[in-house]
Design an enzyme around this catalytic site. Structure first.
Site, mmCIF file in Angstrom:
data_model
loop_
_atom_site.group_PDB
_atom_site.id
_atom_site.type_symbol
_atom_site.label_atom_id
_atom_site.label_comp_id
_atom_site.label_asym_id
_atom_site.label_seq_id
_atom_site.Cartn_x
_atom_site.Cartn_y
_atom_site.Cartn_z
ATOM 1 N N GLY A 288 38.405 48.649 34.942
ATOM 2 C CA GLY A 288 37.397 47.631 34.618
ATOM 3 C C GLY A 288 37.121 46.752 35.816
ATOM 4 O O GLY A 288 37.420 47.133 36.949
ATOM 5 N N ASN A 289 36.547 45.584 35.587
ATOM 6 C CA ASN A 289 36.338 44.627 36.669
ATOM 7 C C ASN A 289 36.419 43.212 36.109
ATOM 8 O O ASN A 289 36.625 43.029 34.902
ATOM 9 C CB ASN A 289 35.011 44.894 37.391
ATOM 10 C CG ASN A 289 33.829 44.807 36.446
ATOM 11 O OD1 ASN A 289 33.533 43.742 35.922
ATOM 12 N ND2 ASN A 289 33.180 45.950 36.199
ATOM 13 N N PHE A 290 36.238 42.223 36.963
ATOM 14 C CA PHE A 290 36.516 40.838 36.577
ATOM 15 C C PHE A 290 35.328 40.108 35.958
ATOM 16 O O PHE A 290 35.375 38.899 35.781
ATOM 17 C CB PHE A 290 37.006 40.049 37.802
ATOM 18 C CG PHE A 290 38.296 40.566 38.359
ATOM 19 C CD1 PHE A 290 39.464 40.427 37.638
ATOM 20 C CD2 PHE A 290 38.342 41.198 39.592
ATOM 21 C CE1 PHE A 290 40.671 40.901 38.140
ATOM 22 C CE2 PHE A 290 39.533 41.675 40.102
ATOM 23 C CZ PHE A 290 40.709 41.533 39.375
ATOM 24 N N SER A 291 34.259 40.810 35.626
ATOM 25 C CA SER A 291 33.092 40.109 35.074
ATOM 26 C C SER A 291 33.448 39.455 33.738
ATOM 27 O O SER A 291 34.036 40.082 32.857
ATOM 28 C CB SER A 291 31.939 41.100 34.869
ATOM 29 O OG SER A 291 30.912 40.474 34.135
ATOM 30 N N ALA B 133 28.259 44.160 35.187
ATOM 31 C CA ALA B 133 28.983 44.820 36.277
ATOM 32 C C ALA B 133 29.457 46.162 35.715
ATOM 33 O O ALA B 133 30.522 46.257 35.088
ATOM 34 C CB ALA B 133 30.153 43.952 36.729
#
Ligand code: PMT
Length: 402
Positions: free
Chosen positions: A211-214, A279
């Site tokens: 995943g990512n930090f959005s 994102a």
């Protein structure tokens, strides 16, 4: 009653038995989130006390032009009128109605009324025969011809005991009419928008993902701003803890890039404005294990497959009536990379943010962005809250659409 939230309402109360209803009206307006200031005529004070309205409105009631003759302190009726987003005169008695029509200005309420540039609503209240009188009818028509908005009287038992027309509309009806009036005039009313927000999660097994930090804050702010301006918004959101409650926002929750693509493809053709702030993960594991992958001493390898590029698909399928906005999150060669994305994905506008700017990008309440258009104009904005960035972006799109 989303429109009334944060609006500045000037409530004028004149001398009529229906002045008691102005207490309920004040309460309804405050409950709807409006900031209310009340002006009373002396006649109104025979029916209801300023203390009641001051308490309910949480502001001192105004009635005198000159507050202190010795010191010369006075109430600036022009400033007061300019402060207001809307003025409501409820109840308006036959006497005050006549004065308004003839431009008399011997009290603070009348002076403020004459100075008002905002929409002015008036809710007459009087007995049956007074209401039927030709002069009242003519005065109401004159007020309307000046551009003021009539809140029609109701029918029923009047203070005199007679039955008929002349009762002031009920406070809930007045609030609803004001809300409807403004809602009908929202600049993006009827426009359909599609917004994406948040990250995507690409599962490795039932407990792990890429995943990512959005956080979704940027996209949710955009969706909210569009809806506040009247647009019907479909928000396709990746996993986030944010919640949005707005009657014009429909949220579709998705997890992965493939889910997001599916939801976007379903919604795309009807959307006039599409803003892609999500994102989206560029890669997903080729295989997703049904069971939790056990820890072993061997170094695990996750093979990745390229995810669909949702924005690129949109750029290939957009019609001339659609406006397509992408975001670019860069760490280096920011302007150059963003311009490349704008071109490759056939966008009308790209919003560039870089992780090199402090307090900007993932998770923060603030962002520093540069708008880049298809004809290569660049508009760098200061660091500001994501709500303000959303406002600036929508302002820009509105101006470009004119
Ligand atoms: O959510 P917040 O914490 O508030 O943070 C906001 C944000 C940093 C996520 C946001 O401002 C932002 O920059 N969003 C885009 C992030 C990103 O994925 O940028 P990108 O340069 O990798 O992608 C370019 C564009 O293509 C984006 O509009 C993206 O939505 C889209 N895209 C990317 C990959 C893909 N497979 N499909 C896409 O549609």
């Amino acid at each position: 009653m989303t429109f009334l939230k944060g609006r500045r309402i000037l409530l004028g109360v004149t001398g009529s038995i229906a002045a008691y209803k102005s207490a309920f009206l004040t309460r309804e307006l405050v409950k709807a989130g409006a900031e209310v200031r009340v002006i009373m005529t002396r006649g109104a004070m025979d029916f209801i006390t300023p203390l009641t309205l001051a308490t309910l409105s949480k502001n001192p009631v105004l009635s005198e032009l000159i507050e202190d003759r010795e010191t010369g302190v006075w109430t600036n009726h022009v400033d007061l009128a300019l402060w207001a987003d809307a003025m409501i005169i409820a109840p308006v008695s036959a006497h005050s109605l006549g004065k308004m029509v003839t431009g008399q200005s011997d009290n603070l309420l009348l002076l403020t009324f004459l100075s008002a540039k905002c929409p002015v609503f008036f809710a007459p209240s009087m007995d049956l025969d007074m209401f039927k009188h030709g002069s009242t009818r003519e005065n109401i028509e004159k007020m309307q011809s000046f551009g003021h908005i009539l809140i029609p009287v109701g029918k029923g038992e009047l203070a005199s005991g007679l039955e008929g027309e002349g009762r002031m509309a009920e406070p809930e009806e007045i609030v609803q009419q004001i809300h409807d009036y403004f809602e009908a005039r929202l600049p993006l009313r009827g426009k359909k928008a599609l917004v994406t927000a948040g990250p995507t999660y690409e599962r490795i097994d039932p407990v792990r993902f890429i995943g990512n930090f959005s956080s979704g804050k940027m996209g949710y702010a955009i969706a909210h701003e569009l809806a506040e301006r009247g647009a019907e918004v479909t928000l396709v959101s990746g996993p986030t803890s944010l919640k949005v409650e707005h009657q014009r926002i429909r949220t579709i929750h998705v997890e992965s890039a493939q889910d997001m693509l599916k939801a976007c493809q379903q919604e795309f053709s009807v959307a006039e404005w599409v803003i892609m702030s999500a994102a989206v993960a560029d890669y997903r594991p080729v295989e997703q294990s049904e069971q939790k992958i056990k820890k072993t001493d061997a170094q695990p390898v996750v093979h990745l497959a390229l995810n669909p590029d949702i924005l690129k698909w949109m750029g290939e399928h957009k019609s001339p009536a659609q406006t397509l906005v992408g975001f670019a999150l860069e760490t280096n060669n920011a302007l150059e990379n963003a311009r490349k994305k704008l071109k490759a994905k056939n966008l009308d506008l790209i919003v560039l943010n870089t992780l090199q700017d402090d307090q900007s990008g993932f998770g923060y309440d603030t962002n520093k962005v540069t708008l880049i258009t298809a004809d290569n104009k660049t508009l760098p904005l200061e660091l500001k809250t994501k709500t303000e960035v959303a406002r600036d972006l929508i302002d820009y799109l509105q101006q470009s659409a004119q």
